[in-house]
Design a protein around this motif. Structure first.
Motif, short mmCIF file in Angstrom:
data_model
loop_
_atom_site.label_atom_id
_atom_site.label_comp_id
_atom_site.label_asym_id
_atom_site.label_seq_id
_atom_site.Cartn_x
_atom_site.Cartn_y
_atom_site.Cartn_z
N ARG A 137 20.97 -0.39 -11.16
CA ARG A 137 20.21 0.11 -12.30
C ARG A 137 21.01 1.07 -13.17
O ARG A 137 20.46 1.74 -14.03
CB ARG A 137 18.92 0.79 -11.80
CG ARG A 137 17.97 -0.19 -11.13
CD ARG A 137 16.65 0.45 -10.68
NE ARG A 137 16.83 1.23 -9.46
CZ ARG A 137 16.69 2.54 -9.37
NH1 ARG A 137 16.36 3.26 -10.42
NH2 ARG A 137 16.87 3.15 -8.21
N VAL A 138 22.33 1.13 -12.98
CA VAL A 138 23.15 2.03 -13.78
C VAL A 138 23.58 1.32 -15.06
O VAL A 138 24.14 0.23 -15.03
CB VAL A 138 24.39 2.50 -12.99
CG1 VAL A 138 25.34 3.29 -13.89
CG2 VAL A 138 23.98 3.34 -11.79
N SER A 139 23.28 1.97 -16.18
CA SER A 139 23.67 1.41 -17.47
C SER A 139 23.58 2.50 -18.53
O SER A 139 22.84 3.47 -18.39
CB SER A 139 22.75 0.25 -17.86
OG SER A 139 23.19 -0.35 -19.06
N ALA A 140 24.34 2.30 -19.59
CA ALA A 140 24.28 3.21 -20.74
C ALA A 140 23.28 2.71 -21.76
O ALA A 140 22.96 3.42 -22.72
CB ALA A 140 25.66 3.34 -21.38
N ASP A 141 22.79 1.46 -21.59
CA ASP A 141 21.91 0.88 -22.60
C ASP A 141 20.95 -0.13 -21.99
O ASP A 141 21.09 -0.53 -20.84
CB ASP A 141 22.74 0.21 -23.70
CG ASP A 141 23.64 -0.90 -23.17
OD1 ASP A 141 23.26 -1.62 -22.23
OD2 ASP A 141 24.75 -1.06 -23.70
N ILE A 142 19.97 -0.50 -22.79
CA ILE A 142 19.07 -1.60 -22.46
C ILE A 142 19.24 -2.63 -23.56
O ILE A 142 18.97 -2.35 -24.73
CB ILE A 142 17.61 -1.12 -22.33
CG1 ILE A 142 17.49 -0.17 -21.13
CG2 ILE A 142 16.66 -2.31 -22.19
CD1 ILE A 142 16.09 0.35 -20.85
N ASP A 143 19.77 -3.80 -23.19
CA ASP A 143 20.06 -4.87 -24.14
C ASP A 143 18.80 -5.68 -24.41
O ASP A 143 18.19 -6.21 -23.48
CB ASP A 143 21.12 -5.83 -23.59
CG ASP A 143 22.44 -5.14 -23.28
OD1 ASP A 143 22.83 -4.26 -24.06
OD2 ASP A 143 23.08 -5.50 -22.28
N MET A 144 18.43 -5.77 -25.68
CA MET A 144 17.23 -6.54 -26.03
C MET A 144 17.32 -7.02 -27.47
O MET A 144 18.15 -6.54 -28.24
CB MET A 144 15.96 -5.71 -25.83
CG MET A 144 15.85 -4.50 -26.72
SD MET A 144 14.22 -3.67 -26.66
CE MET A 144 14.06 -3.23 -24.97
N PHE A 145 16.47 -7.98 -27.79
CA PHE A 145 16.35 -8.41 -29.18
C PHE A 145 14.91 -8.81 -29.45
O PHE A 145 14.20 -9.26 -28.55
CB PHE A 145 17.32 -9.54 -29.53
CG PHE A 145 17.14 -10.82 -28.74
CD1 PHE A 145 16.28 -11.82 -29.18
CD2 PHE A 145 17.86 -11.03 -27.57
CE1 PHE A 145 16.14 -13.00 -28.47
CE2 PHE A 145 17.71 -12.21 -26.85
CZ PHE A 145 16.85 -13.20 -27.30
N PRO A 146 14.47 -8.63 -30.71
CA PRO A 146 13.12 -9.07 -31.08
C PRO A 146 13.06 -10.60 -31.05
O PRO A 146 14.03 -11.26 -31.44
CB PRO A 146 12.95 -8.56 -32.51
CG PRO A 146 14.05 -7.58 -32.73
CD PRO A 146 15.16 -7.95 -31.81
#
Length: 183
Positions: free
Chosen positions: A48-57
Motif C-alpha cells: 500500500r506504499v505509494s506517492a499517488d493514486i492513479d485514476m481517470f474519469p
C-alpha cells in the motif's frame, strides 16, 4: 512533494471525493497499486506504499478541464501538501492492452454517490506485469506471495486474456522474473 507512504482505505475515499470535485465527475477508474485498497484494504503495508493514486474519469474531459483539476489534486498541489499523496490523472490508454472484461471485474467503490471502479487484483497484477518496471514486478511478487492472487490462476489469465499476441512474450518474460523473486 511526497516520496510515498503507506496508503489506507480512508485515503482512497479522500482521493475519490477530491477528484470528483476537481474534475466535476462522479465515475472514475483506479488503475495503480492503490486499487488494492478497494478489495484488500488490510493488505500488508508494503503493498500500500505509494506517492499517488492513479485514476481517470470514465467520461472524457475536454482538454481545458484537465489543467485546473490537476492543479487542485495533482502533484505539487495543496492537496498533496496536506495529505502527503496526490491524484495522478492518467488516461484510458493505461488499459489498452488489458484483457477483455476488465471493467466488469473491477471492484466498485462508492463514496457519497461517486463511484471508483478499482482494478480487480487479477487485472492489477496483469497491468503491472505488462508494465514491467522493477517496482511493478516487486508489487506483483508481493501480491502473489501474500496469496491475494494465485500464481496458477494468474498464469492462466495471462494466456487466456492477453489481447495482443506480440505482448505475450514480454509479459511471460516478466512473469518468469516475478517467479524467481518469490522462490
Amino acid at each position: 512533494m511526497s516520496v510515498g507512504r503507506e496508503l489506507f482505505e480512508e485515503d482512497l475515499k479522500l482521493a475519490v471525493l477530491a477528484a470528483a470535485t476537481a474534475y466535476d465527475r462522479k465515475r472514475f477508474v483506479v488503475v495503480g497499486s492503490a486499487a488494492i485498497l478497494a478489495s484488500f484494504p488490510e493488505a500488508p503495508g508494503f503493498l500500500r506504499v505509494s506517492a499517488d493514486i492513479d485514476m481517470f474519469p470514465i467520461r472524457k474531459l475536454k482538454n481545458t478541464e484537465f489543467q485546473s483539476g490537476d492543479e487542485q489534486v495533482g502533484q505539487a498541489s495543496a492537496f498533496e501538501v496536506e495529505h502527503d499523496f496526490y491524484v495522478e490523472r492518467v488516461g484510458d490508454w493505461t488499459l489498452l492492452s488489458q484483457p477483455e472484461g476488465w471493467l466488469e471485474r473491477c471492484v466498485k467503490y462508492t463514496v457519497e454517490g461517486n463511484v471508483a471502479h478499482c482494478l480487480s487484483p487479477l487485472d492489477l497484477v496483469y497491468n503491472k506485469t505488462e508494465a514491467g518496471r522493477e517496482k511493478d514486478l516487486n508489487f506483483v511478487a508481493g501480491v502473489l506471495s501474500e496469496g491475494i492472487v494465485n500464481l496458477d490462476d494468474f498464469e492462466k489469465f495471462i494466456h487466456a486474456g492477453c489481447p495482443h499476441p506480440e505482448l505475450l512474450v514480454p509479459i511471460l518474460a516478466n512473469l518468469e522474473k516475478i517467479k524467481a523473486m518469490i522462490e
